[in-house]
Design a protein around this motif. Structure first.
Motif, PDB file in Angstrom:
ATOM      1  N   LEU A 190       0.821  -1.204   0.000  1.00 45.27           N
ATOM      2  CA  LEU A 190       0.000   0.000   0.000  1.00 45.27           C
ATOM      3  C   LEU A 190       0.863   1.265   0.000  1.00 45.27           C
ATOM      4  N   GLU A 191       0.196   2.358  -0.348  1.00 37.68           N
ATOM      5  CA  GLU A 191       0.850   3.663  -0.301  1.00 37.68           C
ATOM      6  C   GLU A 191      -0.008   4.601   0.533  1.00 37.68           C
ATOM      7  N   LEU A 192       0.650   5.279   1.478  1.00 36.59           N
ATOM      8  CA  LEU A 192      -0.031   6.202   2.387  1.00 36.59           C
ATOM      9  C   LEU A 192       0.176   7.633   1.920  1.00 36.59           C
ATOM     10  N   SER A 193      -0.926   8.398   1.862  1.00 34.35           N
ATOM     11  CA  SER A 193      -0.822   9.808   1.467  1.00 34.35           C
ATOM     12  C   SER A 193      -0.696  10.688   2.709  1.00 34.35           C
ATOM     13  N   GLU A 194      -0.303  11.950   2.507  1.00 36.23           N
ATOM     14  CA  GLU A 194      -0.189  12.887   3.621  1.00 36.23           C
ATOM     15  C   GLU A 194      -1.543  13.129   4.282  1.00 36.23           C
ATOM     16  N   GLU A 195      -2.632  12.922   3.514  1.00 30.78           N
ATOM     17  CA  GLU A 195      -3.974  13.127   4.062  1.00 30.78           C
ATOM     18  C   GLU A 195      -4.477  11.903   4.838  1.00 30.78           C
ATOM     19  N   GLY A 196      -3.672  10.848   4.870  1.00 32.57           N
ATOM     20  CA  GLY A 196      -4.045   9.660   5.632  1.00 32.57           C
ATOM     21  C   GLY A 196      -4.759   8.593   4.844  1.00 32.57           C
ATOM     22  N   SER A 197      -4.846   8.739   3.521  1.00 29.52           N
ATOM     23  CA  SER A 197      -5.503   7.728   2.694  1.00 29.52           C
ATOM     24  C   SER A 197      -4.537   6.612   2.323  1.00 29.52           C
ATOM     25  N   LEU A 198      -5.103   5.421   2.119  1.00 28.92           N
ATOM     26  CA  LEU A 198      -4.318   4.264   1.692  1.00 28.92           C
ATOM     27  C   LEU A 198      -4.816   3.800   0.333  1.00 28.92           C
ATOM     28  N   LYS A 199      -3.881   3.349  -0.487  1.00 33.88           N
ATOM     29  CA  LYS A 199      -4.231   2.819  -1.794  1.00 33.88           C
ATOM     30  C   LYS A 199      -3.255   1.710  -2.139  1.00 33.88           C
ATOM     31  N   GLY A 200      -3.788   0.601  -2.668  1.00 31.96           N
ATOM     32  CA  GLY A 200      -2.894  -0.489  -3.032  1.00 31.96           C
ATOM     33  C   GLY A 200      -3.625  -1.795  -3.222  1.00 31.96           C
ATOM     34  N   ALA A 201      -2.914  -2.887  -2.941  1.00 32.25           N
ATOM     35  CA  ALA A 201      -3.451  -4.225  -3.220  1.00 32.25           C
ATOM     36  C   ALA A 201      -3.259  -5.147  -2.028  1.00 32.25           C
ATOM     37  N   ILE A 202      -4.224  -6.031  -1.859  1.00 30.01           N
ATOM     38  CA  ILE A 202      -4.149  -7.079  -0.842  1.00 30.01           C
ATOM     39  C   ILE A 202      -4.170  -8.421  -1.546  1.00 30.01           C
ATOM     40  N   SER A 203      -3.306  -9.310  -1.111  1.00 33.55           N
ATOM     41  CA  SER A 203      -3.331 -10.699  -1.579  1.00 33.55           C
ATOM     42  C   SER A 203      -3.594 -11.584  -0.368  1.00 33.55           C
ATOM     43  N   LEU A 204      -4.661 -12.352  -0.426  1.00 36.47           N
ATOM     44  CA  LEU A 204      -5.069 -13.208   0.687  1.00 36.47           C
ATOM     45  C   LEU A 204      -5.031 -14.658   0.232  1.00 36.47           C
ATOM     46  N   SER A 205      -4.187 -15.447   0.870  1.00 38.64           N
ATOM     47  CA  SER A 205      -4.036 -16.856   0.507  1.00 38.64           C
ATOM     48  C   SER A 205      -4.606 -17.738   1.612  1.00 38.64           C
ATOM     49  N   ARG A 206      -5.443 -18.677   1.208  1.00 41.42           N
ATOM     50  CA  ARG A 206      -6.024 -19.639   2.154  1.00 41.42           C
ATOM     51  C   ARG A 206      -5.530 -21.037   1.810  1.00 41.42           C
ATOM     52  N   VAL A 207      -5.073 -21.751   2.842  1.00 46.32           N
ATOM     53  CA  VAL A 207      -4.523 -23.092   2.656  1.00 46.32           C
ATOM     54  C   VAL A 207      -5.145 -24.009   3.709  1.00 46.32           C
ATOM     55  N   ALA A 221      -5.833   6.846   8.122  1.00 45.04           N
ATOM     56  CA  ALA A 221      -4.963   7.258   9.216  1.00 45.04           C
ATOM     57  C   ALA A 221      -5.397   8.630   9.733  1.00 45.04           C
ATOM     58  N   GLU A 222      -5.111   8.883  10.993  1.00 45.57           N
ATOM     59  CA  GLU A 222      -5.442  10.171  11.602  1.00 45.57           C
ATOM     60  C   GLU A 222      -4.269  11.127  11.407  1.00 45.57           C
ATOM     61  N   THR A 223      -4.569  12.313  10.908  1.00 43.34           N
ATOM     62  CA  THR A 223      -3.517  13.307  10.689  1.00 43.34           C
ATOM     63  C   THR A 223      -3.722  14.499  11.612  1.00 43.34           C
ATOM     64  N   MET A 224      -2.603  15.054  12.057  1.00 39.06           N
ATOM     65  CA  MET A 224      -2.634  16.221  12.927  1.00 39.06           C
ATOM     66  C   MET A 224      -1.396  17.058  12.605  1.00 39.06           C
ATOM     67  N   GLY A 225      -1.571  18.031  11.708  1.00 35.42           N
ATOM     68  CA  GLY A 225      -0.430  18.819  11.262  1.00 35.42           C
ATOM     69  C   GLY A 225       0.540  17.961  10.483  1.00 35.42           C
ATOM     70  N   ASP A 226       1.782  17.919  10.936  1.00 35.62           N
ATOM     71  CA  ASP A 226       2.820  17.132  10.280  1.00 35.62           C
ATOM     72  C   ASP A 226       2.966  15.729  10.892  1.00 35.62           C
ATOM     73  N   ILE A 227       1.954  15.307  11.642  1.00 32.09           N
ATOM     74  CA  ILE A 227       2.012  13.995  12.310  1.00 32.09           C
ATOM     75  C   ILE A 227       0.882  13.111  11.783  1.00 32.09           C
ATOM     76  N   ILE A 228       1.225  11.850  11.503  1.00 32.95           N
ATOM     77  CA  ILE A 228       0.234  10.859  11.049  1.00 32.95           C
ATOM     78  C   ILE A 228       0.228   9.699  12.041  1.00 32.95           C
ATOM     79  N   TYR A 229      -0.976   9.345  12.500  1.00 34.92           N
ATOM     80  CA  TYR A 229      -1.143   8.201  13.404  1.00 34.92           C
ATOM     81  C   TYR A 229      -1.741   7.048  12.587  1.00 34.92           C
ATOM     82  N   LEU A 230      -0.984   5.981  12.474  1.00 37.78           N
ATOM     83  CA  LEU A 230      -1.346   4.881  11.571  1.00 37.78           C
ATOM     84  C   LEU A 230      -1.382   3.549  12.312  1.00 37.78           C
ATOM     85  N   THR A 231      -2.514   2.845  12.188  1.00 37.48           N
ATOM     86  CA  THR A 231      -2.573   1.441  12.625  1.00 37.48           C
ATOM     87  C   THR A 231      -2.190   0.595  11.423  1.00 37.48           C
TER      88      THR A 231
END
Length: 645
Positions: A446-463, A521-531
């Motif tokens: 994934l790619e995180l933007s300064e505004e806290g958005s995420l964009k990308g791909a997930i691959s989920l494998s089940r065995v 993600a939560e943004t506050m000025g120049d700080i990003i809080y990301l789980t």
């Protein structure tokens, strides 16, 4: 159930005077004002009802048929338990329900008001060809009501000694069961559960017929202040753990009249009985009609395992489960290409035997049916049949009736202790262990933007079982699954969702999802809080109860691996991150490893959750519960990103 009578015995029997049955110590209609005024459940304030009395008495009548008297009294605290006022009493078509009466009691202006059930409000209904039921709904039920009913069931068979449950889904103030057994009937008493009896009394009385006498064993079982039985995650079936008593008929011996054994002396004897039965073991011999098909399937194969696999895949892929097919003929099953699960398994066994392999039926009890008794060979406890086939030193457990099962893999419901190999000699058991685990792998790029958005791909494998259960639940409606998935992730924009490998049981199953998450993600000025683990983490502890009396049984080992690779916005670095964590369960029962680090412009997160043991004892429960607590807390911790300069 046809009425069973000892014809020659009863011709001599003019008058039978069995020992005077113990009367119920509780009189119908004797309701105390104190119980009606009770506003809160004294045993569990969260319970919506309290069973004040559950009294049962089983005796034998003059025909040696079983009679059950049942008297129940329930206090209703709130509307969540109003359904208890609608009562259903099931019974076999040849049984009789008699002496039914019921009433509702309310406190009105300090006086007890009784509302009796009218006979016209009692309905007899057909459940199926063998079972009927009496159904009625008690009147004037409200919060604070006490309902009471009593009835008698005359069973047409001495086999119908039903279990007595001391526990229910709500607490029980007083549960009492009395059973009187003539000496001619040998019943094996089986008690289960964790409730300690308040009283257990055994006495002997004398029954008379003509000038002869016989002994009656009278047993009384009392349990008081019984907590509600609450079903928990990761258990086999509640019947394995709920407190109850049951009596299984072993044999009958009436001197000079009837001698009959119902329960084999051992599992070895039961196995031999199955093997020599015309409707079971004998079906596996003389099946030459299968030879041509076996030759066609295996003619190009020289390796024995390859032949075994080819025959399994042939039966699994070409035969359908159809419970409407009623036949004992394997030839008919072969021609129709459908039948009961047991018949399809028996056909596979017959094919292996005709192909020159050593193969046997395995009788078992599924997880949902309950554990087998360790000592008593009770045939009715078995409810499923699979196949075992030998290949030199190796042997494989198979079930071709389920199309989503790979070779040498059983349905999770079959993983229940051990199975009995059906054989006339060389008796043995096989362990019903999983041949694979329950494995899920999530990789997110994934790619995180300064505004806290995420964009990308997930691959989920089940065995393993993760893939098996997904195929079972969703193979017939993949689009429906995608729709449900989308509705469950309302904050996601799903640009593409593909599922690969769903049609091939032997392959891993993979999901590929392209997503966008605005303001994740939560943004506050120049700080990003990301789980950093936004998908695939454990959010809630499945082990909610502070204590547990019975084991935690997963059925299979569990492995969950989550790897996230998140590109941070230009100029941002990790200011704070979760500390690494590596913890384990006692006795190598499981482990959890978690690590977050920055590699160049990327945050790399690895989370590995592993349950290695299949079953944890009640003594290990607190360790397991705390293990989940720590995993949940760690996976929820945030990464703090700060912009340089």
């Amino acid at each position: 159930m046809k009425s069973l009578k000892f014809c020659s015995f009863l011709l001599l029997l003019c008058v039978v005077k069995l020992a005077e049955a113990q009367k119920s110590p509780f009189k119908f209609g004797e309701i105390s004002t104190e119980n009606l005024e009770m506003m809160k459940n004294p045993l569990d304030s969260s319970a919506g009802a309290l069973i004040l009395l559950d009294f049962g008495k089983t005796t034998f009548d003059h025909n040696f048929q079983i009679v059950l008297e049942h008297h129940i009294r329930i206090k209703i605290f709130n509307s969540s338990e109003f359904d208890r006022a609608t009562v259903k009493i099931p019974y076999a078509t040849d049984d009789r329900v008699e002496r039914l009466k019921a009433a509702t009691y309310n406190l009105v202006n300090g006086k007890i008001v009784e509302s009796k059930l009218s006979k016209k409000d009692i309905y007899e209904e057909k459940v199926n060809d063998n079972v009927k039921q009496k159904r009625f709904s008690l009147p004037d039920v409200k919060e604070g009501t006490i309902i009471e009913y009593t009835y008698q069931v005359n069973y047409g068979s001495w086999m119908s000694l039903n279990p007595w449950y001391f526990q229910t889904s709500v607490p029980v103030l007083h549960s009492e069961y009395i059973v009187s057994l003539p000496e001619y009937f040998d019943y094996k008493k089986i008690m289960s559960g964790y409730v300690i009896l308040s009283d257990h009394d055994i006495s002997t009385k004398v029954g008379h017929y003509g000038s002869s006498t016989f002994n009656m064993t009278v047993q009384k079982f009392v349990a008081k202040n019984v907590p509600a039985f609450k079903e928990e995650p990761y258990m086999t079936t509640k019947d394995d753990y709920i407190s109850k008593i049951q009596f299984e008929l072993s044999n009958i011996n009436i001197p000079g009249t009837l001698t009959k054994r119902y329960m084999p002396y051992s599992y070895e004897e039961l196995s031999k009985n199955y093997a020599e039965s015309e409707s079971f073991g004998k079906k596996l011999t003389k099946n030459k009609f299968l030879t041509d098909e076996i030759e066609r399937i295996t003619s190009d194969l020289t390796d024995s395992k390859a032949k075994i696999e080819a025959i399994y895949h042939y039966v699994r892929d070409n035969f359908e489960v159809d419970r409407e097919v009623q036949t004992e003929s394997l030839r008919k099953i072969f021609n129709l290409k459908k039948g009961y699960p047991q018949d399809i398994n028996m056909l596979l066994i017959a094919m292996y035997n005709e192909a020159g392999f050593e193969s046997n039926a395995v009788r078992l009890s599924t997880r949902s049916n309950g554990m087998l008794h360790p000592l008593y060979a009770i045939a009715s406890n078995f409810n499923y049949t699979i196949c075992v086939v030998k290949d030199g030193e190796n042997e494989y457990l198979l079930d071709p009736s389920k199309k989503y099962l790979p070779f040498n893999t059983l349905d999770k419901n079959c993983l229940n202790g051990r199975g009995m190999v059906v054989t006339a000699q060389n008796f043995r058991w096989v362990d019903l262990y999983p041949s694979t685990n329950n494995k899920k792998q999530v990789f997110a790029s994934l790619e995180l933007s300064e505004e806290g958005s995420l964009k990308g791909a997930i691959s989920l494998s089940r065995v393993g079982y993760e893939a098996i259960e997904f195929r079972e639940d969703h193979k017939k409606d993949v689009d429906g699954y995608k729709k449900t998935f989308s509705e469950a992730h309302t904050t996601w924009v799903i640009n593409n969702h593909e599922i690969e490998g769903i049609d091939i049981a032997e392959e891993a199953l993979t999901e590929k999802i392209d997503i966008e998450l605005d303001a994740y993600a939560e943004t506050m000025g120049d700080i990003i809080y990301l789980t950093p683990i936004f998908y695939g983490r454990i959010v809630n502890n499945p082990l909610k109860s502070p204590e547990r009396l019975y084991p935690v049984n997963y059925g299979t080992p569990i492995e969950e691996l989550v790897t996230c690779r998140i590109k941070v916005p230009e100029g941002y670095v990790i200011d704070e991150k979760p500390d690494p964590l590596a913890i384990g369960l006692p006795n190598n029962g499981g482990a959890f490893i978690y690590n977050v680090q920055q590699i160049g412009d990327y945050i790399s997160v690895t989370s590995k959750f592993n349950i290695k043991k299949i079953e944890f004892s009640a003594e290990e429960y607190q360790y397991l519960r705390e293990f989940y607590t720590q995993v949940i807390a760690k996976q929820a911790e945030q990464v703090v990103l700060k912009k340089n300069g």
